[in-house]
Design a protein around this motif. Structure first.
Motif, PDB file in Angstrom:
ATOM      1  N   UNK A  40     -39.547   1.494 -22.766  1.00 55.92           N
ATOM      2  CA  UNK A  40     -39.164  -0.065 -22.780  1.00 55.92           C
ATOM      3  C   UNK A  40     -39.623  -0.714 -23.709  1.00 55.92           C
ATOM      4  N   UNK A  41     -38.913  -1.598 -24.355  1.00 53.23           N
ATOM      5  CA  UNK A  41     -39.357  -2.501 -25.494  1.00 53.23           C
ATOM      6  C   UNK A  41     -39.773  -3.790 -24.696  1.00 53.23           C
ATOM      7  N   UNK A  42     -40.374  -4.793 -25.575  1.00 49.06           N
ATOM      8  CA  UNK A  42     -40.981  -6.028 -25.046  1.00 49.06           C
ATOM      9  C   UNK A  42     -39.846  -6.838 -24.320  1.00 49.06           C
ATOM     10  N   UNK A  43     -38.630  -6.404 -24.495  1.00 51.71           N
ATOM     11  CA  UNK A  43     -37.689  -7.287 -23.730  1.00 51.71           C
ATOM     12  C   UNK A  43     -37.061  -6.623 -22.535  1.00 51.71           C
ATOM     13  N   UNK A  44     -37.771  -5.311 -22.173  1.00 51.77           N
ATOM     14  CA  UNK A  44     -37.396  -4.629 -20.992  1.00 51.77           C
ATOM     15  C   UNK A  44     -36.126  -3.790 -21.259  1.00 51.77           C
ATOM     16  N   UNK A  45     -35.824  -3.602 -22.399  1.00 52.24           N
ATOM     17  CA  UNK A  45     -34.662  -2.738 -22.942  1.00 52.24           C
ATOM     18  C   UNK A  45     -35.093  -1.337 -22.909  1.00 52.24           C
ATOM     19  N   UNK A  46     -34.195  -0.194 -22.727  1.00 50.38           N
ATOM     20  CA  UNK A  46     -34.679   1.048 -22.534  1.00 50.38           C
ATOM     21  C   UNK A  46     -34.268   1.744 -23.833  1.00 50.38           C
ATOM     22  N   UNK A  47     -34.950   2.756 -24.451  1.00 50.18           N
ATOM     23  CA  UNK A  47     -34.584   3.527 -25.563  1.00 50.18           C
ATOM     24  C   UNK A  47     -33.996   4.629 -25.235  1.00 50.18           C
ATOM     25  N   UNK A  48     -32.887   4.936 -25.679  1.00 51.54           N
ATOM     26  CA  UNK A  48     -31.955   5.888 -25.605  1.00 51.54           C
ATOM     27  C   UNK A  48     -31.680   6.620 -26.950  1.00 51.54           C
ATOM     28  N   UNK A  49     -31.368   7.893 -26.827  1.00 53.53           N
ATOM     29  CA  UNK A  49     -30.941   8.812 -28.288  1.00 53.53           C
ATOM     30  C   UNK A  49     -29.634   9.458 -28.166  1.00 53.53           C
ATOM     31  N   UNK A  50     -29.016   9.918 -29.101  1.00 57.97           N
ATOM     32  CA  UNK A  50     -27.965  10.788 -29.366  1.00 57.97           C
ATOM     33  C   UNK A  50     -28.355  11.859 -30.100  1.00 57.97           C
ATOM     34  N   UNK A  51     -28.060  13.112 -29.489  1.00 49.75           N
ATOM     35  CA  UNK A  51     -28.557  14.422 -30.662  1.00 49.75           C
ATOM     36  C   UNK A  51     -27.326  14.721 -31.468  1.00 49.75           C
ATOM     37  N   UNK A  52     -27.543  15.554 -32.544  1.00 52.54           N
ATOM     38  CA  UNK A  52     -26.559  16.004 -33.390  1.00 52.54           C
ATOM     39  C   UNK A  52     -25.866  17.059 -32.686  1.00 52.54           C
ATOM     40  N   UNK A  53     -26.463  17.796 -31.591  1.00 55.16           N
ATOM     41  CA  UNK A  53     -25.842  18.987 -30.982  1.00 55.16           C
ATOM     42  C   UNK A  53     -26.036  18.796 -29.622  1.00 55.16           C
ATOM     43  N   UNK A  54     -25.207  19.588 -28.715  1.00 54.89           N
ATOM     44  CA  UNK A  54     -24.963  19.480 -27.381  1.00 54.89           C
ATOM     45  C   UNK A  54     -23.872  18.327 -27.093  1.00 54.89           C
ATOM     46  N   UNK A  55     -24.071  17.549 -25.878  1.00 52.48           N
ATOM     47  CA  UNK A  55     -23.042  16.911 -25.399  1.00 52.48           C
ATOM     48  C   UNK A  55     -22.603  15.506 -26.105  1.00 52.48           C
ATOM     49  N   UNK A  56     -23.568  15.045 -27.211  1.00 53.92           N
ATOM     50  CA  UNK A  56     -23.437  14.036 -27.894  1.00 53.92           C
ATOM     51  C   UNK A  56     -23.465  12.700 -26.908  1.00 53.92           C
ATOM     52  N   UNK A  57     -23.847  12.897 -25.650  1.00 58.64           N
ATOM     53  CA  UNK A  57     -24.226  11.919 -24.598  1.00 58.64           C
ATOM     54  C   UNK A  57     -25.386  11.156 -25.141  1.00 58.64           C
ATOM     55  N   UNK A  58     -25.618   9.858 -24.747  1.00 59.83           N
ATOM     56  CA  UNK A  58     -27.076   8.822 -24.810  1.00 59.83           C
ATOM     57  C   UNK A  58     -27.746   9.510 -23.666  1.00 59.83           C
ATOM     58  N   UNK A  59     -29.125   9.610 -24.244  1.00 55.91           N
ATOM     59  CA  UNK A  59     -29.859  10.294 -22.878  1.00 55.91           C
ATOM     60  C   UNK A  59     -31.306   9.804 -23.316  1.00 55.91           C
ATOM     61  N   UNK A  60     -32.217   9.862 -22.672  1.00 52.09           N
ATOM     62  CA  UNK A  60     -33.900   9.585 -23.002  1.00 52.09           C
ATOM     63  C   UNK A  60     -34.151  10.420 -23.893  1.00 52.09           C
ATOM     64  N   UNK A  61     -35.099  10.071 -24.742  1.00 53.82           N
ATOM     65  CA  UNK A  61     -35.709  10.960 -25.822  1.00 53.82           C
ATOM     66  C   UNK A  61     -36.535  12.056 -25.052  1.00 53.82           C
ATOM     67  N   UNK A  62     -36.683  13.206 -25.801  1.00 55.52           N
ATOM     68  CA  UNK A  62     -37.638  14.013 -25.008  1.00 55.52           C
ATOM     69  C   UNK A  62     -37.590  15.520 -25.519  1.00 55.52           C
ATOM     70  N   UNK A  63     -38.130  16.281 -24.888  1.00 55.05           N
ATOM     71  CA  UNK A  63     -37.889  17.644 -25.435  1.00 55.05           C
ATOM     72  C   UNK A  63     -38.627  18.813 -24.566  1.00 55.05           C
ATOM     73  N   UNK A  64     -39.031  19.840 -25.432  1.00 51.25           N
ATOM     74  CA  UNK A  64     -39.898  21.042 -24.595  1.00 51.25           C
ATOM     75  C   UNK A  64     -41.199  20.720 -24.539  1.00 51.25           C
ATOM     76  N   UNK A  65     -41.897  21.129 -23.509  1.00 46.22           N
ATOM     77  CA  UNK A  65     -43.202  21.168 -23.492  1.00 46.22           C
ATOM     78  C   UNK A  65     -43.695  22.431 -23.955  1.00 46.22           C
ATOM     79  N   UNK A  66     -44.921  22.424 -24.711  1.00 45.29           N
ATOM     80  CA  UNK A  66     -45.200  23.748 -25.327  1.00 45.29           C
ATOM     81  C   UNK A  66     -46.161  24.329 -24.401  1.00 45.29           C
TER      82      UNK A  66
END
Length: 161
Positions: A40-66
């Motif tokens: 969340x930012x200071x205004x309560x908004x949510x951070x979303x990302x779109x990947x260059x691969x996969x579905x192209x849908x907006x999602x939460x940032x993240x990835x694999x756990x080593x």
């Protein structure tokens, strides 16, 4: 080293690598361990990302756990890699299991307050933006559509004001 590859070529290679990875997962059926960051930012908004691969849908940032990596530390790393943001007061709010390419993806959902302005790298991440919870883009990832309201409630219950 990968930064030497021009961004457009890098995106093409990521798409191909993702296709190979999906096939491998269908064959081997490993238990995948991942993290997602509800930042969340200071205004309560949510951070979303779109990947260059996969579905192209907006999602939460993240990835694999080593192997041997702690989920919260993986989330901090992934958020920094994908958006150039840091996460203050990180804490785990959920663990879900979801089907992915014929296998199971165990995802740790980490929340906190984002610090910094999100910037996609133009390679893996083509867009990174904050959205108000009541003004989310229409093309959200399906798992996010199902769980986001609950995750927001849980996160807000424990976030410092």
């Amino acid at each position: 080293m990968l930064r030497l590859i021009p961004k457009p070529l890098h995106r093409v290679l990521l798409v191909q690598a993702h296709r190979v990875r999906l096939v491998w997962w269908r064959i081997r059926k490993p238990l995948l361990l991942g993290c997602r960051v509800l930042a969340f930012d200071g205004e309560g908004r949510i951070l979303l990302v779109r990947h260059s691969y996969g579905s192209g849908r907006w999602m939460l940032p993240g990835g694999g756990i080593g192997r041997g990596e702690v989920p919260v530390l993986a989330a901090l790393r992934e958020l920094a890699e994908e958006t150039a943001c840091a996460l203050e007061d990180p804490r785990e709010i959920a663990v879900i299991e979801e089907p992915l390419a014929g296998t199971t993806n165990r995802v740790h959902v980490i929340t906190g307050r984002a610090r910094g302005l999100p910037q996609g790298d133009g390679r893996e991440i083509v867009a990174a933006e904050f959205f108000a919870p009541d003004a989310l883009p229409p093309n959200l990832a399906q798992q996010l559509q199902r769980n986001l309201a609950d995750w927001i409630r849980t996160a807000k219950a424990g976030l410092p004001t």
